[in-house]
Each structure stands twice: as structure tokens, then as C-alpha cells.
Write an enzyme that holds these catalytic residues in place. Sequence first.
Site, PDB file in Angstrom:
ATOM      1  N   LYS A  53       0.804  -1.402   0.152  1.00 41.84           N
ATOM      2  CA  LYS A  53      -0.313   0.033  -0.155  1.00 41.84           C
ATOM      3  C   LYS A  53       0.730   0.755   0.144  1.00 41.84           C
ATOM      4  CE  LYS A  53      -4.206  -2.485   2.205  1.00 41.84           C
ATOM      5  NZ  LYS A  53      -4.719  -2.604   3.708  1.00 41.84           N
ATOM      6  N   GLN A  97      -5.001  -1.372   9.502  1.00 42.08           N
ATOM      7  CA  GLN A  97      -4.474  -2.548   9.156  1.00 42.08           C
ATOM      8  C   GLN A  97      -5.115  -4.109  10.171  1.00 42.08           C
ATOM      9  OE1 GLN A  97      -3.098  -3.334   5.756  1.00 42.08           O
ATOM     10  NE2 GLN A  97      -3.968  -5.223   5.948  1.00 42.08           N
ATOM     11  N   ASP A 120     -11.225   2.720   4.251  1.00 41.32           N
ATOM     12  CA  ASP A 120     -11.611   1.209   3.642  1.00 41.32           C
ATOM     13  C   ASP A 120     -12.949   1.395   4.131  1.00 41.32           C
ATOM     14  OD1 ASP A 120      -9.894  -1.073   3.372  1.00 41.32           O
ATOM     15  OD2 ASP A 120      -9.489  -1.004   5.603  1.00 41.32           O
TER      16      ASP A 120
END
Length: 291
Positions: A53, A97, A120
Site C-alpha cells: 500500500k 490494517q 477502507d
Amino acid sequence: MAEIIDGKALAKQMQAEMTETVKALQAQVGRSPGLAVLMVGDNPASAAYVRNKELACTRVGIRSFGKHFPATATQAELEQVIKDLNADSNVDGILVQLPLPDHLDAIALINQIAPHKDADGLHPYNLGKLLRGEEGLQSCTPAGVMQLLKHADIPIAGKTAVVIGRSILVGKPIAMMLLEANATVIMAHSRTPDLKAITLNADILVVAVGRPQLITADMVKPRAVVIDVGINRITDYEGQSSLVGDVNFDSVKAIASHITPVPGGVGPMTVTMLLHNTIWSYCQQYGTKYN
Ligand code: NAP
């Protein structure tokens, strides 16, 4: 033979376009978009995803505000970091994460993220917007699946779509997105008694389960579009390890009209949609439209 939907190529094309967009916006606004990825502990798979990422951010001109914490980090400490990032005007997107070490409450942490920085798309506010069919930050993997269908010119309206898996990360949001695109959506899960009877109805079959090669050719309607979200690491009898999806690619590609490979299908689109979400949030701040 099915046409292969090449997620790697689409991701590359979209990231090249993003690089140009970011360059132009940066010149207007005077700062780059910023993304903060919070990682706790040293799970090697998570570390690889985070690295990926951050590299992708660098490629398109997004600044990384990544923070890595030891596995002993406390809930209070992480909540404070999220509060500080919410207030930081250089940060447009925040992501935690997953998975987190057992002593941490992931849902409580996600709920601390300011909804307009929820890169997200997992905050209840953004999930609520998705449920209502309103524009907002959307979960990256399902949004990536929709991009793959769009770019492969797959008609969705009026089609029967079967989604296997009902996680909040993938299955549920993809079902909502397909419904919004006017598919007739059926959801299946571990308690579905006869999976094959359901999958054989699918014009579009999305599989997000996490069981290597669960879907075989006899479970697929001829000429169906098959999207394989699963990522499973398996080891063969010679001890060689490889990544496979939830679909038996070799047999299913003989019967499907389109199919995504693993790796190189949905995976690269997940990262791409994370970049997209960060740029989208950044544009929202400056009243610029970004689709
Ligand atoms: P998850 O939270 O474990 O959910 C799995 C879902 O599959 C659950 O809803 C479960 O049903 C269902 N299921 C399990 N066994 C089943 C069976 N035998 N038949 C039918 N349904 C079954 O997993 P996830 O986070 O959604 O991820 C799914 C897969 O996608 C994993 O392989 C993951 O690594 C991969 N993934 C890939 C990406 C990407 O970027 N490509 C992103 C995210 C996830 P119940 O609800 O009844 O338990």
C-alpha cells in the site's frame, strides 16, 4: 475458454491516471493527498500488504503517514493516534490494517476514524450510506470488483448475481453494490445447505470465502462471469507454496465467459481503490469532483 479479467493491467492503468490527477491537484491545492496506514504487531502477511500500500502511494504521489506499533500497543494509545490523525489536515485517509492482536478491539478503533477519512469504507456511517445507495467511501475490495465488471463491459442490470461469503469486508458490501446496479442478488454462506443449487443460477458469481478451490466447474452456469476474491496460500506435495483463489481456475475457465485469476485479479484492485478513496476524500475537502 473464458476471457481473463486482468486486474493487474486495470490497476496499472487506473494508477497511471491517478498519478496525473494528483499532480494536477497538487499544483492547484499546494499539498499532496495523505494516507495513514496503522499497523500493529509483526504479522508477515500484514507487513507485506502494508508495504504494498505504501509503495502504491509513493507511485501515485500520495504521502504516507504510516505508523507501525509493537504488538503490545494499547487500545487507548491507538485511539489517541487516530484522534490526532483525524485532526491532521495533511491526512485524508486513515486505515487500520486487520487483523489486530487479540487484546485490541478493531471495531471500536474503526469507529474512532472520522467518517470522511475512512479510507477502507468500514465505518458504520459509510456502510450506512452504501446501504442507502448514497455516494460515499466504499470498501476497497468490493469497489474494486465493481470496477473490474465495469471495465470488462459486463452487464449487471437484470442479471442474477450470487455472492458467496457474507463478511462485512467483502460479501455484504459487494451484494449491496450489485443490488444498487440492479442485479437480482442471492447471498450464500457456510450455512447454505446446497451451494451448487444456488451457484448454478449465477450469471455473475462472486466468491469471497477463503477456501482453496471451493468452486468447481460443475457448480458454474455455462457462460457465467466468475469473480474470485479468495486468496489462499497452499503447499503442494513437494513443499512448494503458492497462492490460489476460491475457484478452481483451470476447470472453471473452460465454462465461464469471464474469470479473474489469482493472483492478478481482484487483489491489485483493492490497493487501487484505497488510493482512489484517499484522493476522493482529498477532493471532497476542496470541493473538487473525483469519480
Ligand atoms: P471471512 O470474514 O472469513 O468470511 C468468509 C465467508 O465465507 C463467511 O461469510 C462464511 O460464512 C463463508 N464461508 C465459509 N465457508 C464456506 C463454505 N464452505 N461455503 C460457503 N460459504 C462459506 O473472509 P473475508 O474477509 O470475507 O475474505 C474472504 C476471502 O477473500 C479470503 O480468502 C480473503 O483472504 C480474501 N480477500 C481478498 C481480498 C483481495 O484484495 N483480493 C481482500 C479481502 C479478502 P459464515 O458467515 O456463515 O461463517
